[in-house]
Write an enzyme that holds these catalytic residues in place. Structure first.
Site, PDB file in Angstrom:
ATOM      1  N   LYS A 138     -41.266  26.101  46.005  1.00  0.00           N
ATOM      2  CA  LYS A 138     -40.640  26.582  47.245  1.00  0.00           C
ATOM      3  C   LYS A 138     -40.021  25.406  47.982  1.00  0.00           C
ATOM      4  O   LYS A 138     -40.711  24.447  48.340  1.00  0.00           O
ATOM      5  CB  LYS A 138     -41.689  27.272  48.125  1.00  0.00           C
ATOM      6  CG  LYS A 138     -41.138  27.780  49.450  1.00  0.00           C
ATOM      7  CD  LYS A 138     -42.122  28.715  50.133  1.00  0.00           C
ATOM      8  CE  LYS A 138     -41.616  29.165  51.497  1.00  0.00           C
ATOM      9  NZ  LYS A 138     -42.522  30.113  52.154  1.00  0.00           N
ATOM     10  N   ASP A 194     -46.687  36.563  59.959  1.00  0.00           N
ATOM     11  CA  ASP A 194     -45.511  37.118  59.274  1.00  0.00           C
ATOM     12  C   ASP A 194     -46.021  38.015  58.149  1.00  0.00           C
ATOM     13  O   ASP A 194     -45.512  37.999  57.030  1.00  0.00           O
ATOM     14  CB  ASP A 194     -44.633  35.989  58.716  1.00  0.00           C
ATOM     15  CG  ASP A 194     -43.171  36.416  58.596  1.00  0.00           C
ATOM     16  OD1 ASP A 194     -42.851  37.552  58.992  1.00  0.00           O
ATOM     17  OD2 ASP A 194     -42.356  35.616  58.109  1.00  0.00           O
TER      18      ASP A 194
HETATM   19  P1  ADP Z   1     -39.774  32.622  53.102  1.00  0.00           P
HETATM   20  O1  ADP Z   1     -40.687  31.757  53.909  1.00  0.00           O
HETATM   21  O2  ADP Z   1     -38.417  32.038  53.065  1.00  0.00           O
HETATM   22  O3  ADP Z   1     -39.830  34.074  53.501  1.00  0.00           O
HETATM   23  P2  ADP Z   1     -41.511  33.239  50.855  1.00  0.00           P
HETATM   24  O4  ADP Z   1     -42.635  32.297  50.632  1.00  0.00           O
HETATM   25  O5  ADP Z   1     -41.847  34.526  51.532  1.00  0.00           O
HETATM   26  O6  ADP Z   1     -40.310  32.511  51.596  1.00  0.00           O
HETATM   27  O7  ADP Z   1     -40.839  33.535  49.433  1.00  0.00           O
HETATM   28  C1  ADP Z   1     -39.661  34.321  49.311  1.00  0.00           C
HETATM   29  C2  ADP Z   1     -39.755  35.174  48.061  1.00  0.00           C
HETATM   30  O8  ADP Z   1     -39.935  34.347  46.909  1.00  0.00           O
HETATM   31  C3  ADP Z   1     -40.939  36.112  48.050  1.00  0.00           C
HETATM   32  O9  ADP Z   1     -40.647  37.334  48.666  1.00  0.00           O
HETATM   33  C4  ADP Z   1     -41.231  36.279  46.572  1.00  0.00           C
HETATM   34  O10 ADP Z   1     -40.377  37.245  46.013  1.00  0.00           O
HETATM   35  C5  ADP Z   1     -40.844  34.933  45.994  1.00  0.00           C
HETATM   36  N1  ADP Z   1     -42.022  34.064  45.869  1.00  0.00           N
HETATM   37  C6  ADP Z   1     -42.483  33.168  46.770  1.00  0.00           C
HETATM   38  N2  ADP Z   1     -43.579  32.526  46.327  1.00  0.00           N
HETATM   39  C7  ADP Z   1     -43.829  33.028  45.104  1.00  0.00           C
HETATM   40  C8  ADP Z   1     -44.841  32.776  44.106  1.00  0.00           C
HETATM   41  N3  ADP Z   1     -45.811  31.873  44.296  1.00  0.00           N
HETATM   42  N4  ADP Z   1     -44.785  33.492  42.955  1.00  0.00           N
HETATM   43  C9  ADP Z   1     -43.819  34.405  42.747  1.00  0.00           C
HETATM   44  N5  ADP Z   1     -42.838  34.676  43.631  1.00  0.00           N
HETATM   45  C10 ADP Z   1     -42.837  34.013  44.795  1.00  0.00           C
HETATM   46 MG    MG Z   2     -41.379  35.377  53.307  1.00  0.00          MG
END
Ligand code: ADP
Ligand code: MG
Length: 393
Positions: free
Chosen positions: A121, A226
């Protein structure tokens, strides 16, 4: 934002030297004077100018001559620094496709030498709604120096620290693997975000599990802030995993009640709409008087006993200090818009700078999710180049 990581393979030791020099300069300068970059990088015969031109061409630096001749890192430049560090540390060896586009992050698959796939991320604070940016600017005006990279780094550090603490306390979260700059490496969560799920065999059980998580978090002194269908992953066995922690706060936060109620309400609303669950109080008077819930079965923060405070002691162990917590909390509070608000914020999206917020907001196709193309990355210590080949459409 596209992550054209293949450029990494063409970057030389001098390129990274200059990128790092700009990063160092940005500790006290929003725009780092070219001359200072040259001095920090210490390249002979003004060699840094040629390098800066090359980095500019690859959009790793942004040139600004409004006040003086200077540069700052772009998010891509920052991505490269983090990726290079993590590859050299042996955390992963290749970058795959993008699997998520968050409001303030990009998520990619990465793989280790032995083929284990994880999630990377990259935090991108600043990619927010117009209202949120405005609020944040109001806050940031009071700071003598800041930059979006620093805030993204804090967000990543906070997310990593919380993930680790929650993992240690048995919460269903991804495994926190490593963190560098604005980048968090975690285990890949199987399944899909709940928002993509149209049918569930047992929606009532899943609902209870999820509401149970909000309550259990509060018992550990925490509120997600959130907590909604975008940040809850669910697999084919209906196993739930929560993600996305940069905005979490303590139950002692002055707005704790509001954040808690909002998290709860989001879940109730989603399950009511998507799965037609109804929430009439079915318990008799006697049960109700002893319960932590109101008439609709909503848990009440005031009735939850905090039994184990995760915050502070666990987070300090991860290097996420109280001061850092305050900085990021104030910033995030300025615009705690929800992912669910995204419908009406598309039109109000404001660019902070073209290269930093050139966001393609598009759903990822199933093909893209499944068909992860991995390519080998190797670190050649001799010339400090990172050989990386990437497919991320
Ligand atoms: P943001 O803070 O920008 O909302 P998120 O952490 O919610 O970011 O991640 C955005 C998207 O990425 C999630 O909705 C999911 O689909 C995907 N995602 C994030 N982390 C993971 C993970 N560890 N494994 C699989 N998909 C992930
Ligand atoms: Mg998110």
């Amino acid at each position: 934002m596209k992550l054209t990581v293949d450029v990494l393979r063409y970057l030389s030791k001098d390129d990274f030297r200059v990128l790092t020099a700009v990063e160092m300069g940005m500790r006290n300068h929003e725009i780092v004077p070219a001359e200072l970059i040259g001095r920090i990088a210490g390249l002979k015969h003004g060699g840094s100018y040629k390098v800066m031109k090359n980095l500019l061409r690859h959009k790793l630096l942004h040139h600004d001559s409004s006040k003086y001749d200077g540069f700052r890192l772009t998010y891509l430049g920052y991505d490269f620094l983090a990726i290079k560090t993590l590859v050299k540390r042996g955390v992963f060896a290749s970058v795959g496709r993008q699997i998520g586009v968050g409001k303030e992050s990009d998520i990619f698959e990465v793989a280790t030498e032995d083929g284990t796939i994880m999630a990377m991320k990259l935090h991108r604070l600043g990619r927010v709604s117009f209202r949120a940016v405005k609020n944040k600017r109001d806050y940031l005006r009071h700071r003598s120096s800041f930059n979006w990279l620093y805030l993204s780094r804090l967000a990543a550090l906070k997310e990593f620290a919380f993930m680790k603490a929650l993992q240690d306390h048995g919460f269903p979260v991804p495994d926190a693997v490593d963190c560098n700059r604005h980048c968090v490496i975690m285990s890949l969560v199987p399944g899909y975000p709940l928002v993509q799920v149209k049918e569930l065999p047992n929606p009532d059980i899943v609902f209870e599990t999820i509401i149970g998580l909000v309550t259990r978090l509060a018992e550990h002194g925490l509120i997600h802030c959130d907590f909604n269908e975008f940040n809850i992953m669910i697999d084919d066995d209906e196993k739930v995993t929560m993600i996305d922690f940069p905005q979490m706060v303590s139950v002692s936060h002055r707005n704790a009640q509001m954040y808690f109620d909002r998290d709860v309400e989001c879940i109730f609303k989603f399950f009511r709409k998507r799965f037609n669950l109804t929430f009439q109080e079915e318990k008799d008077e006697c049960d109700r008087s002893e319960s932590n819930e109101d008439d609709d079965g909503r848990p009440q923060l005031s009735s939850i006993t905090v039994s184990d405070v995760v915050l502070d002691k666990d987070l300090a162990a991860s290097g996420f200090t109280k001061e850092k917590q305050d900085v990021i909390e104030k910033f995030i509070e300025g615009g705690t818009e929800r992912d669910t608000d995204s419908d009406d914020e598309e039109s109000g999206e404001e660019s902070l700078s073209d290269d930093e917020t050139n966001v393609e907001k598009r759903p990822l196709s199933d093909d893209c999710r499944k068909d992860v193309q991995q390519s080998t990355v190797s670190c050649d210590d001799e010339d400090d180049r990172v050989h990386i080949a990437v497919q991320c459409d």
